[in-house]
Design a protein around this motif. Structure first.
Motif, PDB file in Angstrom:
ATOM      1  N   ALA A  78       0.986  -1.212  -0.212  1.00 25.72           N
ATOM      2  CA  ALA A  78       0.017  -0.247  -0.061  1.00 25.72           C
ATOM      3  C   ALA A  78       0.836   1.037   0.015  1.00 25.72           C
ATOM      4  N   SER A  79       0.276   2.275  -0.460  1.00 25.86           N
ATOM      5  CA  SER A  79       1.194   3.586  -0.527  1.00 25.86           C
ATOM      6  C   SER A  79       0.799   4.300   0.609  1.00 25.86           C
ATOM      7  N   SER A  80      -0.083   4.163   1.598  1.00 26.39           N
ATOM      8  CA  SER A  80      -0.638   4.707   2.502  1.00 26.39           C
ATOM      9  C   SER A  80      -1.086   3.906   3.552  1.00 26.39           C
ATOM     10  N   TYR A 110       4.289   0.681   2.294  1.00 24.74           N
ATOM     11  CA  TYR A 110       4.079  -0.262   3.323  1.00 24.74           C
ATOM     12  C   TYR A 110       3.664  -1.601   2.777  1.00 24.74           C
ATOM     13  N   SER A 111       4.066  -2.646   3.504  1.00 24.16           N
ATOM     14  CA  SER A 111       3.885  -3.949   2.929  1.00 24.16           C
ATOM     15  C   SER A 111       3.465  -4.762   3.984  1.00 24.16           C
ATOM     16  N   LEU A 112       2.343  -5.508   4.052  1.00 23.86           N
ATOM     17  CA  LEU A 112       1.656  -6.194   4.869  1.00 23.86           C
ATOM     18  C   LEU A 112       1.681  -7.676   4.666  1.00 23.86           C
ATOM     19  N   LEU A 113       2.052  -8.523   5.621  1.00 25.71           N
ATOM     20  CA  LEU A 113       2.137  -9.854   5.621  1.00 25.71           C
ATOM     21  C   LEU A 113       0.837 -10.492   6.500  1.00 25.71           C
ATOM     22  N   PHE A 114       0.049 -11.333   5.607  1.00 22.01           N
ATOM     23  CA  PHE A 114      -1.163 -11.786   6.424  1.00 22.01           C
ATOM     24  C   PHE A 114      -1.010 -13.401   6.696  1.00 22.01           C
ATOM     25  N   LYS A 133       2.687  -8.899  10.200  1.00 23.91           N
ATOM     26  CA  LYS A 133       3.658  -8.121  10.145  1.00 23.91           C
ATOM     27  C   LYS A 133       3.456  -6.801   9.255  1.00 23.91           C
ATOM     28  N   ILE A 134       4.106  -5.828   9.438  1.00 19.77           N
ATOM     29  CA  ILE A 134       3.936  -4.532   8.874  1.00 19.77           C
ATOM     30  C   ILE A 134       5.414  -4.077   8.648  1.00 19.77           C
ATOM     31  N   VAL A 135       5.623  -3.835   7.374  1.00 19.21           N
ATOM     32  CA  VAL A 135       7.064  -3.363   6.920  1.00 19.21           C
ATOM     33  C   VAL A 135       6.872  -1.942   6.460  1.00 19.21           C
TER      34      VAL A 135
END
Length: 229
Positions: free
Chosen positions: A85-87, A98-102, A110-112
């Motif tokens: 996501a860009s925001s 932002y990168s999110l791992l589900f 996880k949030i990067v």
């Protein structure tokens, strides 16, 4: 006499002008309003969804729940359960994506946050200053962590700082966790801040938030990687 007639005309003009502003408008005026109705008012914006964890998110969100809070969220081709996501609901000005791992089992784990480019000289002063500012902010919220600041190069001259960082021979990072005595909240397991470089004059920072359900993501990732064996 002429003065009285002139005054009467002025009064008549004033009365006619004022009557046009009264609620009981003429039929012609009403017809004109009917032909040109007022523009419809826009509907209120949708409620802004936020949670009480990092960047306005929380552990365990499903991709659909995260999408409701992050309209720009899109699935990535980098691996199973990875979204970008860009925001985010509560963004930080130092980060640009932002990168999110589900986990399929337990949701967001996880949030990067990937930082914006930092133009820097050979000594890395600007990168180190940006790192220190975020370090201070995170420490003020979560308490102490463990800092890693070293190089594997034999000659650690300041003018080679960015070169060593680019070649991954320089480490500038910090870890917050319960093992390090940090006061983590929001079901967080660890927080990591790390510096990197894309060339000799451009650095960036990366923040990683891992939740307590991270083992589920790791297990599912390993299963996906090894399913063809």
């Amino acid at each position: 006499m002429r003065f009285q007639q002139r005054k009467a005309v002025v009064c008549l003009i004033s009365i006619i002008a004022l009557s046009g502003c009264q609620p009981n408008a003429s039929p012609a005026s009403t017809s004109a309003q009917a032909e040109h109705p007022a523009a419809p008012q826009p509907s209120p914006a949708a409620a802004h969804v936020t949670y009480d964890g990092p960047f306005g998110l929380r552990m365990g969100l499903s991709p659909a729940e995260a999408k409701a809070a992050i309209p720009s969220l899109e699935e990535s081709d980098q691996g199973q359960g990875i979204y970008r996501a860009s925001s985010v609901p509560v963004p930080h000005p130092d980060f640009e994506s932002y990168s999110l791992l589900f986990s399929q089992k337990s949701g967001l784990c996880k949030i990067v946050a990937i930082g914006k480019d930092i133009q820097s000289g050979d000594t890395g002063y600007e990168v180190r200053s940006a790192f220190d500012a975020l370090d201070k902010a995170i420490t003020s919220k979560y308490g102490k962590g463990k800092k890693y600041d070293f190089t594997s190069e034999r000659y650690d001259s300041p003018e080679f700082w960015m070169m060593h960082l680019l070649k991954k021979n320089r480490t500038l990072a910090k870890l917050w966790s319960t093992e390090e005595g940090s006061n983590l909240t929001s079901n967080l397991d660890s927080i990591a801040l790390e510096a990197g470089a894309t060339d000799m004059s451009t650095g960036y920072l990366v923040m990683r938030y891992e939740f307590q359900n991270m083992p589920d993501c790791v297990a599912e990732g390993e299963a996906e990687k090894n399913k063809g064996l």
